[in-house]
Design an enzyme around this catalytic site. Structure first.
Site, short mmCIF file in Angstrom:
data_model
loop_
_atom_site.label_atom_id
_atom_site.label_comp_id
_atom_site.label_asym_id
_atom_site.label_seq_id
_atom_site.Cartn_x
_atom_site.Cartn_y
_atom_site.Cartn_z
CG ASP A 64 61.84 -36.41 -63.05
OD1 ASP A 64 62.24 -37.28 -62.26
OD2 ASP A 64 61.68 -35.22 -62.73
CG ASP A 105 61.54 -38.74 -57.79
OD1 ASP A 105 61.55 -37.51 -57.68
OD2 ASP A 105 60.83 -39.48 -57.09
CD GLU A 164 64.80 -35.59 -55.44
OE1 GLU A 164 64.23 -34.62 -54.97
OE2 GLU A 164 64.21 -36.68 -55.64
CG HIS A 202 59.53 -30.12 -59.04
ND1 HIS A 202 60.85 -30.49 -59.25
CD2 HIS A 202 58.92 -31.22 -58.55
CE1 HIS A 202 61.00 -31.76 -58.92
NE2 HIS A 202 59.85 -32.23 -58.49
CG ASP A 203 60.41 -31.30 -55.06
OD1 ASP A 203 59.23 -31.36 -55.44
OD2 ASP A 203 61.24 -32.22 -55.24
O1 TEU Z 1 61.29 -35.28 -54.16
C1 TEU Z 1 61.86 -35.93 -53.10
C2 TEU Z 1 62.15 -35.18 -51.88
O2 TEU Z 1 62.60 -35.77 -50.93
C3 TEU Z 1 61.90 -33.73 -51.73
O3 TEU Z 1 62.46 -32.86 -52.52
C4 TEU Z 1 60.49 -33.51 -51.34
O4 TEU Z 1 59.81 -32.64 -52.18
C5 TEU Z 1 60.52 -32.92 -49.98
O5 TEU Z 1 61.29 -33.71 -49.17
C6 TEU Z 1 59.16 -32.81 -49.43
O6 TEU Z 1 59.25 -32.27 -48.15
C7 TEU Z 1 61.00 -36.01 -55.30
C8 TEU Z 1 60.25 -35.14 -56.29
O7 TEU Z 1 61.10 -34.14 -56.74
C9 TEU Z 1 59.00 -34.66 -55.67
O8 TEU Z 1 58.31 -33.75 -56.47
C10 TEU Z 1 58.14 -35.87 -55.38
O9 TEU Z 1 57.01 -35.51 -54.65
C11 TEU Z 1 58.90 -36.94 -54.61
O10 TEU Z 1 60.23 -37.15 -55.05
C12 TEU Z 1 58.20 -38.27 -54.75
O11 TEU Z 1 58.37 -38.76 -56.04
#
Ligand code: TEU
Ligand code: CA
Length: 598
Positions: free
Chosen positions: A110, A218, A276, A352-353
């Site tokens: 990641d 990310d 992402e 995980h989000d």
């Molecule tokens: O996530 C970015 C992101 O925009 C979303 O999936 C986020 O979890 C959501 O908008 C929150 O409301 C990535 C990662 O996957 C996440 O775990 C991190 O917190 C984020 O970036 C920051 O690195």
């Protein structure tokens, strides 16, 4: 209606390992703890490689395991070239790579380079003084002052993980604000500075040379910000700060910098890259990244399906009704886009989000959970693109129960959200209940509970005498890996969720010409409960029919598609043979069927 004739077939003819690969995402803190500290670790991943191989996994993507103060569970990195001691050591990762290779599997890391941790050496230097050599590695701006003379941040952008707060953090020492889109502990890097980009290229090389085979990048589409940093339009009425994505998502220099990464690093290796990319809907923007000739990334994570229940003009933590028609529109658009414009999709409905898919898109009650999980497995395994399975999805893990108190939610986004509602509506029980409902249904914590390996204490995630960092979902005595593997046929003619996934993945590989590379056509856009589509290659064709409702449906949307026989389903499969293949299809609640076409 398209036929299966070769001259009408529009598929993808460029075959690549990263298109066919089944990628399994590991959220390491919650995967498996091997040293009894209640926190998952790298040796825990290595221990489960045979399990993953047997499931049909080719590539393991591990969420961040780098050195980190864990303000955002490792998405705040303090050293890109070292492992956090809570996960193990670099030697553990080297060993993981060796063990993966032995099994003909690959590792994807990641890459979190939109921001670092506030504890990264670069930021410590940057914040030390206005003249420090790394000052310009981050985004610093002077304060603004309102008419009353109060200090204000440079613009009105909201923090992504704390929407009540500004995306800018005030630094007392140097009397300036720095941009921190996610949390104050995650300062945004200044990609305009070529030295930052060169340092990022070095991070990629470091891991590729160590034997990793690619990156999940990310929020990679947030790296280029509109340099005038304008105020965002006010769209969330009762919030001081506003979504600023128009000015930081797919910004002016994104494609230049992605091409630069490709030219400098990726083109010299054989990698899987997935960016992402939240907030992006424009087809042109997507194709610019993933088009076969783009020389940027292999694929992206589009957010359309996981944003399906977000209210319009609101932040992610909001609720919105949807039905099968929305799902069909989204799926069809991305499937057709890639075929028509030679791009490549990724397929995911969990990570995980996001909340657990069985709870979000189907019905996770004891009566329906297994049907729902298999319905989704059938859908995911029969669409075009690279398939991502998230840990626990393969056994149908569900959201945390509604009975859990606020203190069980560990994610900074959930904590900030509860605080916001308490501050905004202190004496309003209705609003407090709404906050709880939103969090129960959509919090990221839902996907972060420990993997349920067995019916032993703590679901076998950690030793009986330890305390897991996050509470284990109490459905583990019935919903766990051991139970589903030791009893793959819980009742005659039916498979456990795990066995169903395992067969689905193997079927996908066997018919990769259709399911991975083949043509796609959605059927019956208008029906509000059934999602159905046809997949075909020059040689064979299948139809998938999925009832996204808890009611029986008499469905006659096959159009001209002729089913030869039904070959798989999430009810008793001994009945498939007797099922009608002409005219209408009688679907039971949450029923999914796979048919072979004539
Ligand atoms: O996530 C970015 C992101 O925009 C979303 O999936 C986020 O979890 C959501 O908008 C929150 O409301 C990535 C990662 O996957 C996440 O775990 C991190 O917190 C984020 O970036 C920051 O690195
Ligand atoms: Ca551990």
């Amino acid at each position: 209606m398209a036929t299966t004739k070769k001259d009408l077939y529009v598929g993808v003819d460029k075959h690549r390992w990263w298109k066919e690969a089944i990628v399994y995402q590991i959220y390491p803190a919650s995967f498996l703890d091997t040293n009894g500290d209640g926190w998952g670790d790298v040796p825990g991943i290595t221990q489960k490689l045979d399990y993953l191989k047997d499931l049909g996994v080719d590539v393991v993507w591990v969420s961040p395991i780098y050195k980190s103060p864990q303000a955002d569970m490792g998405y705040d990195i303090a050293d890109y070239e070292d492992i956090d001691p809570s996960y193990g050591t670099l030697a553990d990762v080297d060993n993981l790579i060796v063990e993966l290779k032995k099994r003909d599997m690959k590792l994807v890391m990641d890459l979190v380079v939109n921001h670092t941790s506030e504890e990264h050496a670069w930021f410590l230097d940057s914040r030390a003084s206005k003249t420090s050599s790394k000052r310009d590695w981050y985004i610093w701006k002077p304060a603004k002052y309102d008419s009353a003379g109060n200090r204000q941040p440079p613009n009105n952008w909201a923090q992504i993980l704390g929407e009540a707060n500004s995306a800018w953090t005030w630094d007392e020492t140097t009397q300036e604000y720095y941009l921190s889109l996610f949390t104050p502990e995650q300062p945004d890097l200044n990609w305009e500075n070529p030295a930052v980009r060169a340092a990022v290229h070095d991070v990629l090389r470091f891991w590729l040379d160590r034997g990793c085979s690619g990156f999940r990048m990310d929020v990679i589409n947030l790296i280029s910000k509109v340099q005038s940093f304008p105020d965002a339009e006010v769209i969330v009425k009762d919030n001081t700060y506003q979504p600023g994505d128009k000015y930081y998502a797919n910004g002016p220099r994104l494609h230049e910098w992605l091409k630069e990464i490709n030219h400098e690093v990726l083109s010299k290796y054989d990698t899987l890259t997935v960016g992402e990319m939240p907030f992006v809907r424009s087809e042109d923007e997507i194709i610019r990244v993933v088009g076969a000739e783009s020389k940027e990334l292999n694929m992206i994570f589009s957010f359309d399906i996981v944003d399906i229940d977000n209210a319009p003009n609101d932040f992610r933590l909001s609720l919105q009704d949807w039905d099968a028609r929305d799902l069909k529109r989204i799926i069809s658009r991305l499937q057709r886009l890639m075929l028509e414009r030679d791009g490549w999709n990724s397929l995911f409905i969990e990570n995980h989000d996001q909340p657990r898919s069985v709870s979000r898109y189907t019905d996770d009650s004891d009566e329906w959970r297994e049907y729902g999980a298999k319905l989704l497995a059938l859908m995911q395994s029969t669409l075009a693109g690279t398939l991502y399975v998230y840990q626990g999805e393969e056994i149908g893990m569900r959201n945390v129960p509604a009975s859990w108190g606020e203190e069980e939610y560990k994610d900074i986004e959930s904590i900030n959200f509860f605080a916001k509602y308490r501050k905004l509506y202190p004496h309003n029980p209705e609003k407090q209940a709404l906050a709880r409902e939103i969090i129960q249904r959509k919090a990221r914590d839902n996907a972060r509970t420990p993997v349920q390996w067995s019916a032993s204490p703590h679901a076998g995630f950690t030793s009986p005498s330890s305390t897991p960092w996050m509470r284990v979902n109490e459905d583990y005595p019935t919903t766990n890996v051991d139970a589903q593997i030791s009893n793959p046929t819980p009742s005659p003619g039916t498979l456990s969720v795990h066995a169903f996934w395992r067969r689905a993945l193997s079927n996908r590989k066997k018919h990769a010409g259709v399911f991975v590379y083949g043509d796609f056509q959605m059927l019956d856009f208008e029906h509000d409960k059934v999602v159905a589509y046809k997949r075909w290659s020059a040689d064979e064709a299948f139809v998938v029919v999925l009832n996204f409702s808890g009611e029986g449906v008499s469905w006659d949307g096959l159009g001209g598609v002729k089913v030869k026989k039904w070959v798989a389903g999430n009810y008793d499969e001994r009945e498939l043979e007797g099922r009608s293949v002409d005219g209408g299809v009688e679907l039971r609640a949450w029923e999914g069927l796979l048919g072979v076409c004539e």
